[in-house]
Motif scaffolding. Structure first.
Motif, PDB file in Angstrom:
ATOM      1  N   TRP A 239      58.651  62.221  43.632  1.00 36.30           N
ATOM      2  CA  TRP A 239      59.449  62.818  44.690  1.00 36.30           C
ATOM      3  C   TRP A 239      60.554  63.662  44.074  1.00 36.30           C
ATOM      4  CZ3 TRP A 239      64.691  62.257  45.853  1.00 36.30           C
ATOM      5  CH2 TRP A 239      65.092  62.892  47.037  1.00 36.30           C
ATOM      6  N   ARG A 240      60.674  64.858  44.595  1.00 35.45           N
ATOM      7  CA  ARG A 240      61.764  65.758  44.199  1.00 35.45           C
ATOM      8  C   ARG A 240      62.297  66.402  45.461  1.00 35.45           C
ATOM      9  NH1 ARG A 240      58.688  68.763  39.230  1.00 35.45           N
ATOM     10  NH2 ARG A 240      58.696  67.005  37.811  1.00 35.45           N
ATOM     11  N   ARG A 241      63.544  66.765  45.430  1.00 34.50           N
ATOM     12  CA  ARG A 241      64.145  67.409  46.607  1.00 34.50           C
ATOM     13  C   ARG A 241      63.430  68.696  46.984  1.00 34.50           C
ATOM     14  NH1 ARG A 241      70.475  66.435  45.187  1.00 34.50           N
ATOM     15  NH2 ARG A 241      70.336  64.180  45.448  1.00 34.50           N
ATOM     16  N   ASP A 242      62.963  69.420  45.979  1.00 27.96           N
ATOM     17  CA  ASP A 242      62.311  70.707  46.245  1.00 27.96           C
ATOM     18  C   ASP A 242      60.808  70.578  46.459  1.00 27.96           C
ATOM     19  OD1 ASP A 242      61.826  69.999  43.623  1.00 27.96           O
ATOM     20  OD2 ASP A 242      61.975  72.034  42.844  1.00 27.96           O
ATOM     21  N   GLY A 243      60.289  69.360  46.505  1.00 29.09           N
ATOM     22  CA  GLY A 243      58.863  69.143  46.749  1.00 29.09           C
ATOM     23  C   GLY A 243      58.293  68.118  45.793  1.00 29.09           C
ATOM     24  N   ASN A 244      57.221  67.505  46.196  1.00 29.07           N
ATOM     25  CA  ASN A 244      56.581  66.470  45.382  1.00 29.07           C
ATOM     26  C   ASN A 244      55.731  67.107  44.285  1.00 29.07           C
ATOM     27  OD1 ASN A 244      57.676  64.624  47.202  1.00 29.07           O
ATOM     28  ND2 ASN A 244      55.874  64.710  48.506  1.00 29.07           N
ATOM     29  N   HIS A 245      55.654  66.415  43.160  1.00 31.57           N
ATOM     30  CA  HIS A 245      54.839  66.877  42.032  1.00 31.57           C
ATOM     31  C   HIS A 245      53.806  65.792  41.722  1.00 31.57           C
ATOM     32  CE1 HIS A 245      53.834  69.074  38.441  1.00 31.57           C
ATOM     33  NE2 HIS A 245      53.898  67.948  37.770  1.00 31.57           N
ATOM     34  N   TRP A 246      52.532  66.188  41.627  1.00 32.26           N
ATOM     35  CA  TRP A 246      51.436  65.232  41.462  1.00 32.26           C
ATOM     36  C   TRP A 246      50.753  65.350  40.108  1.00 32.26           C
ATOM     37  CZ3 TRP A 246      50.477  61.416  44.824  1.00 32.26           C
ATOM     38  CH2 TRP A 246      51.025  61.525  46.096  1.00 32.26           C
ATOM     39  N   HIS A 247      50.334  64.212  39.590  1.00 34.84           N
ATOM     40  CA  HIS A 247      49.434  64.122  38.435  1.00 34.84           C
ATOM     41  C   HIS A 247      48.223  63.322  38.913  1.00 34.84           C
ATOM     42  CE1 HIS A 247      52.185  65.732  35.452  1.00 34.84           C
ATOM     43  NE2 HIS A 247      53.137  65.037  36.055  1.00 34.84           N
ATOM     44  N   HIS A 248      47.063  63.930  38.833  1.00 37.77           N
ATOM     45  CA  HIS A 248      45.831  63.341  39.368  1.00 37.77           C
ATOM     46  C   HIS A 248      44.951  62.795  38.249  1.00 37.77           C
ATOM     47  CE1 HIS A 248      46.752  65.219  43.209  1.00 37.77           C
ATOM     48  NE2 HIS A 248      47.082  66.297  42.518  1.00 37.77           N
ATOM     49  N   GLY A 249      43.927  62.059  38.647  1.00 36.07           N
ATOM     50  CA  GLY A 249      42.886  61.620  37.712  1.00 36.07           C
ATOM     51  C   GLY A 249      43.364  60.658  36.649  1.00 36.07           C
ATOM     52  N   ARG A 250      44.249  59.734  36.988  1.00 38.98           N
ATOM     53  CA  ARG A 250      44.724  58.728  36.029  1.00 38.98           C
ATOM     54  C   ARG A 250      43.872  57.468  36.167  1.00 38.98           C
ATOM     55  NH1 ARG A 250      47.342  62.141  32.987  1.00 38.98           N
ATOM     56  NH2 ARG A 250      46.609  63.677  34.422  1.00 38.98           N
ATOM     57  N   ARG A 251      43.634  56.826  35.027  1.00 37.25           N
ATOM     58  CA  ARG A 251      42.874  55.568  34.998  1.00 37.25           C
ATOM     59  C   ARG A 251      43.641  54.525  34.207  1.00 37.25           C
ATOM     60  NH1 ARG A 251      36.960  56.400  32.936  1.00 37.25           N
ATOM     61  NH2 ARG A 251      37.095  54.134  32.965  1.00 37.25           N
ATOM     62  N   LEU A 252      43.304  53.268  34.466  1.00 37.30           N
ATOM     63  CA  LEU A 252      43.929  52.165  33.747  1.00 37.30           C
ATOM     64  C   LEU A 252      43.399  52.120  32.319  1.00 37.30           C
ATOM     65  CD1 LEU A 252      45.673  49.603  33.660  1.00 37.30           C
ATOM     66  CD2 LEU A 252      43.678  48.347  34.539  1.00 37.30           C
ATOM     67  N   TRP A 253      44.320  52.042  31.370  1.00 39.17           N
ATOM     68  CA  TRP A 253      44.005  51.902  29.951  1.00 39.17           C
ATOM     69  C   TRP A 253      44.802  50.711  29.441  1.00 39.17           C
ATOM     70  CZ3 TRP A 253      46.575  51.851  25.277  1.00 39.17           C
ATOM     71  CH2 TRP A 253      45.820  52.100  24.124  1.00 39.17           C
ATOM     72  N   LEU A 254      44.135  49.772  28.773  1.00 36.37           N
ATOM     73  CA  LEU A 254      44.813  48.602  28.220  1.00 36.37           C
ATOM     74  C   LEU A 254      44.732  48.615  26.701  1.00 36.37           C
ATOM     75  CD1 LEU A 254      43.550  45.728  30.580  1.00 36.37           C
ATOM     76  CD2 LEU A 254      45.801  46.803  30.561  1.00 36.37           C
ATOM     77  N   SER A 255      45.879  48.372  26.062  1.00 38.32           N
ATOM     78  CA  SER A 255      45.899  48.269  24.609  1.00 38.32           C
ATOM     79  C   SER A 255      45.239  46.958  24.189  1.00 38.32           C
ATOM     80  CB  SER A 255      47.345  48.306  24.095  1.00 38.32           C
ATOM     81  OG  SER A 255      47.985  47.066  24.365  1.00 38.32           O
ATOM     82  N   ARG A 256      45.102  46.755  22.906  1.00 41.34           N
ATOM     83  CA  ARG A 256      44.538  45.498  22.397  1.00 41.34           C
ATOM     84  C   ARG A 256      45.420  44.309  22.789  1.00 41.34           C
ATOM     85  NH1 ARG A 256      43.846  46.449  16.274  1.00 41.34           N
ATOM     86  NH2 ARG A 256      45.634  47.752  16.697  1.00 41.34           N
ATOM     87  N   TYR A 257      46.680  44.587  23.104  1.00 41.14           N
ATOM     88  CA  TYR A 257      47.625  43.533  23.480  1.00 41.14           C
ATOM     89  C   TYR A 257      47.855  43.504  24.997  1.00 41.14           C
ATOM     90  CZ  TYR A 257      48.246  44.185  18.537  1.00 41.14           C
ATOM     91  OH  TYR A 257      48.013  44.335  17.196  1.00 41.14           O
ATOM     92  N   ASN A 258      46.952  44.147  25.747  1.00 38.74           N
ATOM     93  CA  ASN A 258      46.988  44.216  27.213  1.00 38.74           C
ATOM     94  C   ASN A 258      48.220  44.926  27.757  1.00 38.74           C
ATOM     95  OD1 ASN A 258      44.467  43.094  27.647  1.00 38.74           O
ATOM     96  ND2 ASN A 258      45.275  41.018  27.529  1.00 38.74           N
ATOM     97  N   GLU A 259      48.749  45.894  27.021  1.00 37.60           N
ATOM     98  CA  GLU A 259      49.821  46.736  27.542  1.00 37.60           C
ATOM     99  C   GLU A 259      49.172  47.792  28.430  1.00 37.60           C
ATOM    100  OE1 GLU A 259      52.668  46.619  23.609  1.00 37.60           O
ATOM    101  OE2 GLU A 259      51.001  48.041  23.715  1.00 37.60           O
ATOM    102  N   PRO A 260      49.557  47.832  29.707  1.00 33.47           N
ATOM    103  CA  PRO A 260      48.893  48.744  30.642  1.00 33.47           C
ATOM    104  C   PRO A 260      49.501  50.144  30.654  1.00 33.47           C
ATOM    105  CG  PRO A 260      50.384  47.318  31.840  1.00 33.47           C
ATOM    106  CD  PRO A 260      50.465  46.904  30.391  1.00 33.47           C
ATOM    107  N   TRP A 261      48.642  51.133  30.697  1.00 26.97           N
ATOM    108  CA  TRP A 261      49.021  52.535  30.809  1.00 26.97           C
ATOM    109  C   TRP A 261      48.116  53.190  31.854  1.00 26.97           C
ATOM    110  CZ3 TRP A 261      52.338  55.433  27.442  1.00 26.97           C
ATOM    111  CH2 TRP A 261      52.889  54.702  26.389  1.00 26.97           C
TER     112      TRP A 261
END
Length: 176
Positions: A100-122
């Motif tokens: 959310w931004r005052r001048d309009g919303n900005h989107w990033h699409h096509g994200r997927r769950l990625w887990l490190s070897r230590y289960n850190e989520p990205w």
């Protein structure tokens, strides 16, 4: 007239459980007693106060859905994470992150769950999508902040992290 089918109900259950699983991985608490009052069209949105986020499980087509979510973002003055479950191919979640931004919303699409070897989520760019591959999100209990420093991985590590993310979701959905 819209008729709810068994498949529609199963899709809703899958995406809701996937969204809640992401919230658990991120150590977010879904605020059920939120003072945030949104109109009836937004009642299925989950509010995560500590992340200033609307968590939106959705099975609707993307284009119209994001316009509606954008309206809710403006009313709530917070970011959004739209979560959709795949309908074919590998069972996974696809996310769109809206800032959310005052001048309009900005989107990033096509994200997927990625887990490190230590289960850190990205949330990372889906390799099948060519859009904005350099933007990553660490799910760490706070707000979703775009990072240009990726989680540490090689090409092999990247694929393995996506597989770990998909395996986590399969366990959530009882498919293992």
């Amino acid at each position: 007239m819209f008729i709810v089918t068994r498949e529609h109900e199963l899709a809703q259950a899958r995406v809701l459980s996937g969204a809640v699983a992401l919230a658990d991985l991120a150590a977010w608490t879904i605020d059920r007693s939120s003072s945030l009052l949104l109109p009836p069209g937004f009642r299925n949105y989950l509010h995560v106060t500590q992340a200033e986020l609307l968590l939106v499980p959705s099975i609707e087509p993307s284009c119209g859905d994001l316009r509606l979510v954008g309206r809710a973002m403006r009313e709530a003055r917070c970011d959004a994470l739209v979560v959709k479950a795949s309908t074919e191919g590998t069972r996974t979640l696809y996310c769109a992150v809206g800032h959310w931004r005052r001048d309009g919303n900005h989107w990033h699409h096509g994200r997927r769950l990625w887990l490190s070897r230590y289960n850190e989520p990205w949330l990372v760019a889906d390799p099948a999508e060519a859009e904005e591959v350099e933007v990553f999100y660490r799910l760490d209990g706070g707000r979703l902040r775009a990072k240009i420093e990726p989680p540490t991985y090689s090409d092999h590590g990247f694929a393995a992290g996506l597989l770990r993310g998909d395996a986590y979701l399969a366990a959530v959905w009882g498919e293992l």
